[in-house]
Structure formats: C-alpha cells, structure tokens
Design an enzyme around this catalytic site. Structure first.
Site, PDB file in Angstrom:
ATOM      1  N   ARG A 199      54.695  58.359  22.152  1.00 31.20           N
ATOM      2  CA  ARG A 199      53.771  59.266  22.854  1.00 31.20           C
ATOM      3  C   ARG A 199      54.032  60.697  22.390  1.00 31.20           C
ATOM      4  NH1 ARG A 199      51.718  58.198  27.879  1.00 31.20           N
ATOM      5  NH2 ARG A 199      50.718  60.201  27.552  1.00 31.20           N
ATOM      6  N   CYS A 239      52.184  50.371  28.718  1.00 32.10           N
ATOM      7  CA  CYS A 239      52.168  51.835  28.705  1.00 32.10           C
ATOM      8  C   CYS A 239      53.260  52.437  29.574  1.00 32.10           C
ATOM      9  CB  CYS A 239      50.805  52.336  29.174  1.00 32.10           C
ATOM     10  SG  CYS A 239      50.382  51.752  30.826  1.00 32.10           S
ATOM     11  N   ARG A 293      45.521  65.924  33.656  1.00 32.01           N
ATOM     12  CA  ARG A 293      45.531  64.572  34.231  1.00 32.01           C
ATOM     13  C   ARG A 293      44.741  64.670  35.534  1.00 32.01           C
ATOM     14  NH1 ARG A 293      50.302  60.143  34.690  1.00 32.01           N
ATOM     15  NH2 ARG A 293      49.663  60.038  32.503  1.00 32.01           N
ATOM     16  N   HIS A 345      42.620  57.032  28.652  1.00 31.41           N
ATOM     17  CA  HIS A 345      43.973  57.557  28.394  1.00 31.41           C
ATOM     18  C   HIS A 345      44.141  57.612  26.868  1.00 31.41           C
ATOM     19  CE1 HIS A 345      47.926  58.807  29.186  1.00 31.41           C
ATOM     20  NE2 HIS A 345      48.457  57.740  29.758  1.00 31.41           N
ATOM     21  N   GLN A 357      47.576  57.747  25.123  1.00 29.40           N
ATOM     22  CA  GLN A 357      48.239  56.440  25.170  1.00 29.40           C
ATOM     23  C   GLN A 357      47.674  55.521  24.086  1.00 29.40           C
ATOM     24  OE1 GLN A 357      50.739  55.486  27.674  1.00 29.40           O
ATOM     25  NE2 GLN A 357      51.014  53.992  26.046  1.00 29.40           N
TER      26      GLN A 357
END
Ligand code: CP
Ligand code: NVA
Length: 296
Positions: free
Chosen positions: A282, A254, A104, A131, A134
């Site tokens: 996820r 999200c 990240r 992302h 996601q």
C-alpha cells in the site's frame, strides 16, 4: 499519465497503472537501499478521514515523510464536513493550504464533490463504493509474486468497495476475475466489467492463482453483521477452499480481517498468505501516486 485526481480506477488505463507500478518498484528498491528521495520536499498532504483506518493513514503519512514532505491527519469530528461547513467551502480552503488531500468518506459522492471544487489533487482513501489505492496495491502485489498477468483471481465474499476496485483493476490488466457470493448478493450491476459470478465458492476457486476475501459487513454496515454472518457462512476461506485452487495459490485480504468469519487463522497465517506483503505495498504504490499527482 495525465490525471489530476485518483477517485476510482475507472479512468485509469492499463498504461497509467503500469507507469505507477514502475515508479512504485523504483521507490521500493530505493527505500530498501536507504536512498533518500525528496520528490515532495516541503509539500503537504492533508488526510481527511470520516472512518477509522490503520493502514491507509499510516502508509500515507510515512510515505510523505519518505518523500521529503509532511502530512496532517484531520478528523471529520473536527471539521464537520457537510454539517459544520459545506464540502465545496472546505475544498476551496484546503486548496489554499496544502498540496494534496486524501479523503476517506462515507459517501463516494462527497469525495467527487470535494474534487470538483479542488485546485489540488484529491485521492480517494476509501469510500462506500471504491478503494482504488487498495486495488492498485493488490495487483502490484499479485504481479510482484506471480510475475505474470495470465492469472485468475477468485474473490470470495461481499461485492463491496474493495472487490469493486479489485475487479476494476483486474479488468484493466487483463486478469480473469471471478466473484463468489450468496445469490442475493450477486444481484448487482457489474458496471460494464466483464467478470464471472459463481455462487459456489469451490467452483469459483478452481484453477485460481489468487483467492481474495474481505469482511462480510463493511464499515457502516455493522448492524447487518449478524444477518450477513449467517448468509455468508459458506463463503469463509478455509483450508478446503485453498486446497481446491492451484497448488501455489496466493491468499489475499485487504485487512482488517475478522478472523474466524471470512477467513480462518490457518489460512491467513498459513504458507499461501501474502497479506502483510500486500499491506506493505500500500505504501509503495501510494508513494508512486503521490509522486505522479503532487510532484512537479
Ligand atoms: N485496507 C485498509 O484500507 O486498511 P485500513 O482501513 O486500516 O486503512
Ligand atoms: N470493505 C471494508 C474495507 C476496509 C479496508 C470496509 O469498507 O470496511
């Protein structure tokens, strides 16, 4: 599927995504039935995070345990990516120790640089522009709930990492994607994705099967929050917006949400909301990604 990394969904085809969905469904079913799956027995995943996280870190760590492997959380403040040490040196070190890395990062280009120097799979756990984990979980959830791809997703809010990956995933799967933002925020390059921009949120959600939103100021944009709160105020997802879509519209986010800003409590806690199923997914979809990229 023949990918080494997951940096964006750009180079993932519909067939690749469907393959991941199939594995995720199997893994989810097995978990519910209490079956042990040790596909990643003794494999190690490093999670290198430059920004905070609840869902991404936890779902990857738990996912690795469920697959028989192990993970370690490594903070930027400790390793000093880009200041204590170059990205390429770090990447070459991690390639010797672990079997995969989730990063990240503030800058997407740093993840690309890490991957370029890596002999092991690198997974983007969120960057300023993408992302992908996601986006995969979002479409997986939509298909699980709606059992169809003949759908319209209306994204109300900022064109950011989350909406870019969602738009990309919808594009790949043939789902209609409409984005509604203040005019000045609609002025972006849509990167070859064919989707509709609609300034008026009520018009955007007409016949929508899914209404999706995210924060107006992402991590790293905190100093713009007050300005954005004024500019985006018309784009809050409230009951009126939900009532302007299809009767069985899903509400998605999200998370983390800034309740009372981009979404009202009555919506996120209401009967259309699937945000916690979405968050759970996820883990299932990321386990599928780990199995595909790190499995033998
Ligand atoms: N949605 C998401 O990525 O959440 P975290 O920032 O908590 O990981
Ligand atoms: N757009 C948000 C997503 C958080 C999961 C951010 O980048 O902060």
């Amino acid at each position: 599927m023949k990918h080494k990394h997951l940096l964006t969904l750009d180079d993932y085809s519909r067939a690749d995504i469907e393959e991941l969905f199939k594995i995720a469904t199997e893994l989810k079913t097995n978990l519910r039935q209490g079956k042990d799956i040790n596909t990643l027995y003794k494999k190690t995943l490093a999670l290198i995070f430059e920004k905070p996280s609840a869902r991404t870190r936890t779902s990857f760590e738990v996912g690795m345990v469920q697959l028989g492997g192990h993970s370690m959380f490594v903070q930027q403040s400790e390793i000093g990516m880009n200041n204590r040490e170059s990205i390429s040196d770090l990447s070459k070190n991690y390639s010797r120790f672990v079997d995969g890395v989730v990063i990240r990062a503030k800058k997407h280009s740093d993840i690309v640089e890490f991957a370029k120097n890596s002999s092991i799979p690198v997974i983007n756990g969120l960057s300023d522009s993408h992302h992908p984990c996601q986006g995969l979980a979002d479409i997986f959830t939509i298909v699980e709930k709606k059992k169809s791809l003949d759908l319209k997703v209306a994204y109300i809010g900022d064109y950011n990492n989350v909406s870019r990956s969602l738009a990309n995933a919808c594009h790949k799967m043939g789902i209609e994607f409409v984005i509604s933002s203040p005019n000045k925020y609609l002025n972006f390059d849509s990167e070859g994705l064919s989707f509709c921009r609609e300034e008026d949120p009520i018009a955007a959600v007409k016949d929508a099967d899914v209404i999706y939103t995210d924060v107006w100021a992402s991590m790293g944009q905190e100093d713009e929050l007050e300005k954005r709160k004024k500019e985006f105020s018309k784009y809050a997802v409230n009951d009126r917006l939900i009532q302007s879509a299809k009767k069985d519209v899903l509400f998605m986010h999200c998370l983390p949400a800034r309740r009372g800003e981009e979404v009202m409590d009555s919506v996120i806690d209401g009967s259309h909301s699937v945000v916690f199923d979405q968050a759970e997914n996820r883990m299932h979809i990321q386990k599928a990604v780990l199995v595909k990229l790190m499995g033998n």
